[in-house]
Motif scaffolding. Structure first.
Motif, PDB file in Angstrom:
ATOM      1  N   VAL A 150       0.142   2.407  -2.023  1.00 58.37           N
ATOM      2  CA  VAL A 150      -0.243   1.092  -2.537  1.00 58.37           C
ATOM      3  C   VAL A 150       0.223  -0.014  -1.593  1.00 58.37           C
ATOM      4  N   GLN A 151       1.286   0.250  -0.880  1.00 59.63           N
ATOM      5  CA  GLN A 151       1.728  -0.790   0.055  1.00 59.63           C
ATOM      6  C   GLN A 151       0.765  -0.943   1.218  1.00 59.63           C
ATOM      7  N   ARG A 155      -6.783   3.040   4.136  1.00 57.79           N
ATOM      8  CA  ARG A 155      -6.405   1.649   4.414  1.00 57.79           C
ATOM      9  C   ARG A 155      -7.537   0.659   4.148  1.00 57.79           C
ATOM     10  N   HIS A 156      -8.750   1.055   4.512  1.00 57.84           N
ATOM     11  CA  HIS A 156      -9.851   0.112   4.347  1.00 57.84           C
ATOM     12  C   HIS A 156     -10.807   0.518   3.228  1.00 57.84           C
ATOM     13  N   VAL A 213      -6.868   0.298  -2.865  1.00 61.88           N
ATOM     14  CA  VAL A 213      -6.757   1.532  -3.633  1.00 61.88           C
ATOM     15  C   VAL A 213      -5.940   1.310  -4.900  1.00 61.88           C
ATOM     16  N   ARG A 214      -6.443   1.800  -6.014  1.00 61.25           N
ATOM     17  CA  ARG A 214      -5.664   1.812  -7.248  1.00 61.25           C
ATOM     18  C   ARG A 214      -5.447   3.255  -7.665  1.00 61.25           C
ATOM     19  N   VAL A 215      -4.301   3.505  -8.256  1.00 61.51           N
ATOM     20  CA  VAL A 215      -3.959   4.873  -8.617  1.00 61.51           C
ATOM     21  C   VAL A 215      -3.841   4.992 -10.123  1.00 61.51           C
ATOM     22  N   GLU A 258      -4.576  -5.119 -13.811  1.00 63.71           N
ATOM     23  CA  GLU A 258      -3.353  -5.875 -13.536  1.00 63.71           C
ATOM     24  C   GLU A 258      -2.417  -5.166 -12.567  1.00 63.71           C
ATOM     25  N   SER A 259      -2.313  -3.845 -12.669  1.00 68.76           N
ATOM     26  CA  SER A 259      -1.375  -3.153 -11.787  1.00 68.76           C
ATOM     27  C   SER A 259      -2.112  -2.179 -10.891  1.00 68.76           C
ATOM     28  N   ARG A 260      -1.529  -1.951  -9.754  1.00 67.93           N
ATOM     29  CA  ARG A 260      -2.153  -1.044  -8.801  1.00 67.93           C
ATOM     30  C   ARG A 260      -1.902   0.414  -9.175  1.00 67.93           C
TER      31      ARG A 260
END
Ligand SMILES: Nc1ncnc2c1ncn2[C@@H]1O[C@H](COP(=O)(O)OP(=O)(O)O)[C@@H](O)[C@H]1O
Ligand SMILES: [Mg+2]
Length: 782
Positions: free
Chosen positions: A139-140, A113-114, A145-147, A39-41
């Motif tokens: 994340v922007q 980025r990719h 990418v998820r952290v 659900e969240s990045r």
């Protein structure tokens, strides 16, 4: 089973470390964390020290690695003291190399980025603000990418989900279940697992079940507290352990009235371990808290005390390992020690309280300063690969030493930092840590009261890294100041180094005649003074300049001399560069076969020491060669691979003018030959390759498929004795300790360990430990 999963993790990318102890429980938390990540990045696992945040994050990352095209990556931030190096540290642990001066978020973002990956930022607590800023930017800009962060407190980033990691389940002491039901509590399972490691005969039973469960309750289900308590079973029964623990808690609450009873267990346990240490052990514990990351015995010996002698220091270190204060690990057959985070903080508190922090940091610095001096003296010689590996292991300590030197009020210490940073230039270059080099050199040059010659050398090194980053405008005044200092001091060798660097600057700008003059002058001086490092560098530089200038024979003669000398000295760094230059010249006179052989030879050596910038040059050159051989698809793919390497080393063909011309010409010809669409397709394929795969491709090595991982099933391939020894190896015991414990000769133990390695087809003790962990009964999370 764990070890099988781990083998796969290695094969499919990512950089998750190997578990060395078994994992217990956490099924619910794993599910929850995964759900949050869907659900969240950004998800942050929070909670007090030792509660299991890092272990949980790693578990989640391992089980999710296949969800992400580019897998899961962990970045350990616990050892980082300088927020300014945050982005560089992440880049580096993602194996990107780095970047410009200071904190370069830009490169990291470009790289990510990719990509689609799970990025674990482990132990963020001391850098919360810097981490928050960086994660926010990441994340922007990087949608794939998820952290997953671990930290004592949340990061406070927009869109962040936080999960408080709870203690492992503990029984309710008022309503204890029957003894045999202990397995339902993860804390008790952990206790039993670790107890069996300390006392192989340990078994939960109807007799000890109740006290066992009460103990886990007392320990608050904090895994680190449990692990520390279990060590006491070597000399205490469970009942005694419970009694002592109660006393300990009373002690602690006396000291701090009103403090909540929970979460004191860890502090109590650490206090207890401290109290059980001899005076000497305690001092050593506090002293080794100045190390960052892991350290070896020699370094420990130096920092602990000069007066106890080698045998004394060895004894103390072993005694701390025995008390589970220090962790022992093996890497490439070499033993290293590590102080767990919570114990390190504790040691530092004691060090501060004793007012000894500065003096011990100074010893630490002396040690690493001396190491770096030795590196600089021995660099040109047969041990280059070993040196690079050694410094890599010590990187956290080198940073700590530089950091403490620059933080010291005594300006003399800044001079120590200046000298260290200058001497480390060669290492930073290889690791593509150009930005980090400038970070330290810039700071040290401001504060250090160095001698003019030391200053000149530092300016020259700083100018060089600035040039490598294509910033001639910043580099010029640095080199000018260095020149006037060496002229004033009349030091011919340092003057030759500066002259040579200015020659390389001219080369990078395409001023071949000026470059030729300057480097030739420098070379004569290096020869006159028998300075082998300068001589090799200048032979390479001048050979390349002459080749580029259309004087192939003259260029090849100089490079041939460079190659002869490197062979004689057993060195590979300049050898690889000289081979690359040979390939360049052969290419320019259409000897494509020679060019290809030389470039591949260069690349093989560059790979051995993970020399990233050099690798980039070679791969790019192989692309031109492929184009001229009319293998345009290969050329496009190699251009793609090189493009990604240029990005991550934050350099560009444009920084090296003569090279850029050829690069541009062959790239556009390849593009024209294939047509835009086809070119893109192959370029992208190369661009996506990891560095290792790109090098294999460039070398035309068949991607060898690894043998299927060994199935982790019965029957047990080891004899009982071997199994017993393997268990001890898994606990991190040395052969000597195992021999003592089992009362057999050390040589016998060595024989057994060899047999175990052969039977399991392993090469390291860490693999044995992983295998043992994987054979432990599966826990509830499976
Ligand atoms: N679920 C678990 N199973 C087995 N050992 C664990 C578990 N959770 C934590 N540990 C052990 O407890 C200690 C502390 O865990 P760690 O993850 O480093 O805590 P934190 O990151 O919260 O400080 C480590 O030695 C770790 O291996
Ligand atoms: Mg942690």
């Amino acid at each position: 089973m764990e070890s099988t999963a781990r083998t796969r993790a290695r094969e499919t990318g990512g950089n998750l470390p190997v578990d060395v102890t078994s994992f217990v429980g956490r099924r619910r938390e794993i599910t929850l964390t995964k759900r949050l990540l869907a659900e969240s990045r950004v998800v942050t696992l929070t909670g007090p020290g030792g509660i299991g945040k890092s272990r949980l994050a790693l578990r989640v990352a391992t089980s999710m690695r296949r969800v992400f095209r580019d897998k899961s990556w962990r970045v350990e931030l616990g050892e980082l003291t300088d927020a300014a190096l945050l982005a560089d540290t992440i880049s580096e642990q993602l194996s990107l190399g780095n970047t410009t001066s200071g904190n370069d978020v830009h490169t990291l973002i470009e790289y990510l980025r990719h990509r689609e990956m799970l990025l674990v930022l482990d132990n963020c607590e001391h850098l919360v603000e810097a981490c928050a800023l960086l994660v926010d930017a990441l994340v922007q800009a990087c949608p794939g990418v998820r952290v997953l962060a671990t930290s004592r407190q949340s990061l406070g980033v927009a869109g962040e989900s936080t999960m408080v990691v709870p203690p492992l389940q503990v029984p309710d002491p008022e309503h204890l279940p029957p003894a045999e039901a202990y397995e339902q509590y993860a804390s008790v399972r952990l206790f039993v697992e670790r107890a069996k490691a300390v006392l192989p005969e340990f078994e939960p039973s109807a007799d000890n079940g109740a006290v066992l469960m009460r103990l886990c309750h007392h320990l608050d289900g904090n895994p680190l507290a449990i692990e520390l308590a279990v060590v006491r079973l070597r000399s205490l029964t469970l009942h005694q352990l419970e009694e002592r623990l109660t006393e300990r808690y009373e002690l602690l609450t006396e000291g701090r009235r009103g403090a909540p009873a929970r979460q004191q267990s860890l502090r109590a346990l650490i206090d207890w371990s401290w109290d059980l240490c001899s005076e000497q052990d305690r001092r050593a514990w506090a002293y080794v808290s100045v190390f960052s990351g892991s350290f070896d015995l020699d370094a420990a010996e130096h920092v602990i005390d000069d007066s106890v002698g080698h045998a004394g220091a060895v004894g103390i270190v072993h005694s701390l390992v025995d008390k589970s204060v220090l962790m022992y690990e093996q890497e490439d057959g070499e033993g290293r020690y590590r102080l767990p985070h919570a114990l390190r903080e504790y040691g530092q508190e004691k060090l501060d309280a004793a007012g000894e922090r500065e003096s011990i940091e100074c010893r630490h610095r002396d040690w690493y300063g001396a190491l770096v001096e030795r590196f600089a003296t021995e660099w040109i010689g047969p041990d280059q690969v070993a040196w690079v590996n050694r410094l890599r292991k010590e990187q956290a300590n080198l940073r700590a030493a530089l950091h403490s030197a620059l933080a010291d009020a005594d300006p003399h210490q800044a001079t120590v930092a200046l000298r260290m940073a200058t001497r480390l230039g060669q290492y930073w270059g290889i690791r593509s840590l150009h930005g980090e080099a400038r970070h330290w050199l810039d700071q040290a040059l401001v504060v250090a009261a160095a001698s003019p010659l030391e200053r000149a050398a530092a300016l020259r090194a700083n100018g060089w890294f600035t040039l490598l980053q294509g910033d001639i405008i910043t580099a010029t005044p640095l080199l000018n100041e260095a020149t006037s200092l060496t002229e004033r001091e009349d030091d011919e060798i340092e003057h030759a180094y500066v002259t040579h660097t200015r020659g390389m600057a001219a080369l990078f700008q395409g001023h071949l005649a000026t470059a030729d003059d300057l480097i030739e002058t420098a070379l004569a001086s290096f020869r006159h003074h028998a300075a082998p490092h300068g001589e090799l560098f200048a032979l390479f530089g001048l050979g390349l300049v002459r080749g580029l200038d259309g004087r192939s024979e003259a260029g090849l003669a100089l490079l041939g001399e460079c190659l002869d000398t490197t062979t004689r000295l057993g060195e590979v760094f300049w050898r690889s560069y000289a081979l690359w230059a040979v390939s360049h010249i052969e290419f320019s006179r259409d000897a494509l076969g020679h060019a290809e052989t030389a470039a591949k030879d260069a690349l093989r050596l560059q790979r051995r020491m993970d020399n990233r910038l050099a690798t980039t040059f070679s791969v790019d050159t192989l692309a031109w060669i492929a184009h001229r051989q009319e293998r345009n698809k290969r050329a496009a793919e190699l251009f793609g691979a090189a493009a990604s390497m240029w990005e991550v080393t934050r350099t560009a063909p444009a920084f090296y003018a003569p090279f850029a011309t050829d690069h541009g010409r062959h790239e556009s010809r390849t593009r024209a030959a294939l047509g835009e669409e086809e070119y893109r397709k192959h370029f992208d394929r190369g661009y996506q390759l990891t560095t290792g795969a790109a090098i294999d491709y460039a070398l035309e090595v068949k991607q060898h498929t690894r043998a299927a991982p060994r199935e982790n099933v019965h029957p047990m391939p080891l004899t009982r004795r071997e199994r017993e020894i393997a268990d001890l190896v898994a606990q991190g015991r040395t052969n000597k300790e195992i021999a003592e414990k089992l009362v057999i000769a050390q040589r016998t133990v060595e024989g057994h360990v060899q047999h175990i390695l052969t039977k399991l087809d392993f090469t390291s003790r860490a693999q044995i430990a992983g295998w043992i962990a994987g054979r432990k009964p599966p826990d509830s999370s499976h």
